[in-house]
Structure formats: structure tokens, C-alpha cells
Design a protein around this motif. Sequence first.
Motif, PDB file in Angstrom:
ATOM      1  N   GLU A  11       0.831  -1.200   0.000  1.00 24.41           N
ATOM      2  CA  GLU A  11       0.000   0.000   0.000  1.00 24.41           C
ATOM      3  C   GLU A  11       0.861   1.243   0.000  1.00 24.41           C
ATOM      4  N   THR A  12       1.455   1.525  -1.128  1.00 28.56           N
ATOM      5  CA  THR A  12       2.120   2.809  -1.300  1.00 28.56           C
ATOM      6  C   THR A  12       1.027   3.764  -1.798  1.00 28.56           C
ATOM      7  N   TYR A  13       1.355   4.996  -2.154  1.00 32.64           N
ATOM      8  CA  TYR A  13       0.302   5.945  -2.573  1.00 32.64           C
ATOM      9  C   TYR A  13      -0.571   5.323  -3.653  1.00 32.64           C
ATOM     10  N   ALA A  14       0.054   4.695  -4.648  1.00 40.36           N
ATOM     11  CA  ALA A  14      -0.694   3.814  -5.547  1.00 40.36           C
ATOM     12  C   ALA A  14      -0.182   2.403  -5.275  1.00 40.36           C
ATOM     13  N   GLY A  30       5.077   2.730  -7.280  1.00 43.61           N
ATOM     14  CA  GLY A  30       4.732   3.741  -6.278  1.00 43.61           C
ATOM     15  C   GLY A  30       5.316   5.119  -6.577  1.00 43.61           C
ATOM     16  N   VAL A  31       5.047   6.061  -5.676  1.00 46.05           N
ATOM     17  CA  VAL A  31       5.651   7.401  -5.803  1.00 46.05           C
ATOM     18  C   VAL A  31       7.092   7.326  -5.312  1.00 46.05           C
ATOM     19  N   GLU A  32       7.871   8.281  -5.748  1.00 47.15           N
ATOM     20  CA  GLU A  32       9.292   8.282  -5.394  1.00 47.15           C
ATOM     21  C   GLU A  32       9.491   8.238  -3.871  1.00 47.15           C
ATOM     22  N   ASP A  33       8.674   9.010  -3.141  1.00 46.73           N
ATOM     23  CA  ASP A  33       8.828   9.085  -1.685  1.00 46.73           C
ATOM     24  C   ASP A  33       8.530   7.762  -0.987  1.00 46.73           C
ATOM     25  N   ASP A  34       7.856   6.851  -1.664  1.00 45.76           N
ATOM     26  CA  ASP A  34       7.497   5.565  -1.056  1.00 45.76           C
ATOM     27  C   ASP A  34       8.508   4.467  -1.380  1.00 45.76           C
ATOM     28  N   THR A  35       9.591   4.816  -2.068  1.00 48.74           N
ATOM     29  CA  THR A  35      10.520   3.768  -2.526  1.00 48.74           C
ATOM     30  C   THR A  35      11.083   2.962  -1.358  1.00 48.74           C
ATOM     31  N   ARG A  36      11.400   3.658  -0.256  1.00 50.15           N
ATOM     32  CA  ARG A  36      11.942   2.967   0.920  1.00 50.15           C
ATOM     33  C   ARG A  36      10.940   1.915   1.437  1.00 50.15           C
ATOM     34  N   LYS A  37       9.683   2.350   1.499  1.00 46.66           N
ATOM     35  CA  LYS A  37       8.595   1.483   1.963  1.00 46.66           C
ATOM     36  C   LYS A  37       8.482   0.245   1.055  1.00 46.66           C
TER      37      LYS A  37
END
Length: 209
Positions: A11-14, A30-37
Motif C-alpha cells: 500500500e504505497t500511494y498507488a 509507487g511514488v518516489e517518496d514511497d521507494t523505501r517502503k
Amino acid sequence: MEFLKGVHVFETYATTALLVDDRLILVDTGVEDDTRKLLDGLAKARVNPRDLSTIFITHTHPDHVGGLATIKADSPAKVAAHRVEADFISRKRTYDGPPRVQRHPGTPVDVLLEDGQVHDGLRVIYTPGHTRGSMALLDETRSLLFVGDGANNEGRLGPMDDRYNVDPKQHRESIRKLAVFHFEHAIFGHGTPITGGASARFVELAKRL
Ligand SMILES: [Zn+2]
Ligand SMILES: [Zn+2]
């Protein structure tokens, strides 16, 4: 979480999905900011990005392509997208649809897909309208459709918000096209996955468009 056997959903932003079979496949990033997740999710599923065989990108929006460059930096996986979308993902062409802001670093697309083609076990269903080169992917073995942003299931199954569709009329035609296929389950870029009876829900939706 493991949505079906061998299908992990992050469940990243998309939503990003991971398929674990004899091959390891990622659908969207996902979005760039969610890459770690996303990388943490892969680690939890005991998947090393170096072992991925294909990264499918359903379309070039930042919430689907954002993590691609980072994951690719550490992975020999082939990037696969519909041929109409490829130049937007690589940024050879400037994406001209909504949303206007495209910040992702361009990543070359290795495999240019056509409607109906089966690649790495997934059948390509070309669903233009959300973007020019959007696609959904059908896992026929699992009877599972990766819808991408071909529709959304936030609250209720429906089209994507027209603010984000390059061609709203064509987007609806693509939903009618999806309703012709049979699939039990569906995973969306946005919204709750459907377990059981998914294509019947698409048939209902196509009728009220
Ligand atoms: Zn989108
Ligand atoms: Zn999206």
C-alpha cells in the motif's frame, strides 16, 4: 500483505504488486517518496530487487513510475510497458496529459508491449484514456486482473476522476473492454482489491457508464 498465494500488495500511494512464482515480477513502483517502503516490503517478502525478472509499468503517472529509477539502479530486471507509454516513461517525450507535473527521472523501457501479448505470464490489455498508453495486466493462471488506473475501487468501483484522464470518453471505452474479460480477482492502483466475482462487477459498471 499477501493478497493471494504468491501475490503481495504494497500500500504505497498507488498500489504496487509483487508476483512470486518461478519468476519475480513487480507491477508498478509507487511514488518516489514511497521507494523505501517498497524496498522494505520486498525485503519482508524475502525478495531481492536483483532477482526481479520484469517490472511492468501500467502507465507513466508519478504514483506508478516514481520508484522505478531507484529500484532499477539495483536490479537487472527488464522494464516492460505498452509501446505508446514507453517514451513518456523514458522521458524521450514530455508527457502532455494531466497531472502536468512529471518529475520522475527517465528510465528506458526494455520491452515494448502490444495489446493481447503475453509477457512473463501476464496478458496485456491496452486501456488508453487515463493516459495514452495505459494498460491492465491479466494473470490468467490466478484469474487476477491488475487494473492499474483503468478504473478505481475507492468506496465503489468506478472510472478514475476525469481531472486525471487524458481522454475521459476513451477511458470509459477501456472499462467496457475490461468488462469483456473473465477474472475472479482484481487489484487496483487505487482502492480495495476485489476477491471473487470481480469481472461481474466490471460488467455492472460498464452498464452504468
Ligand atoms: Zn494514473
Ligand atoms: Zn494512480
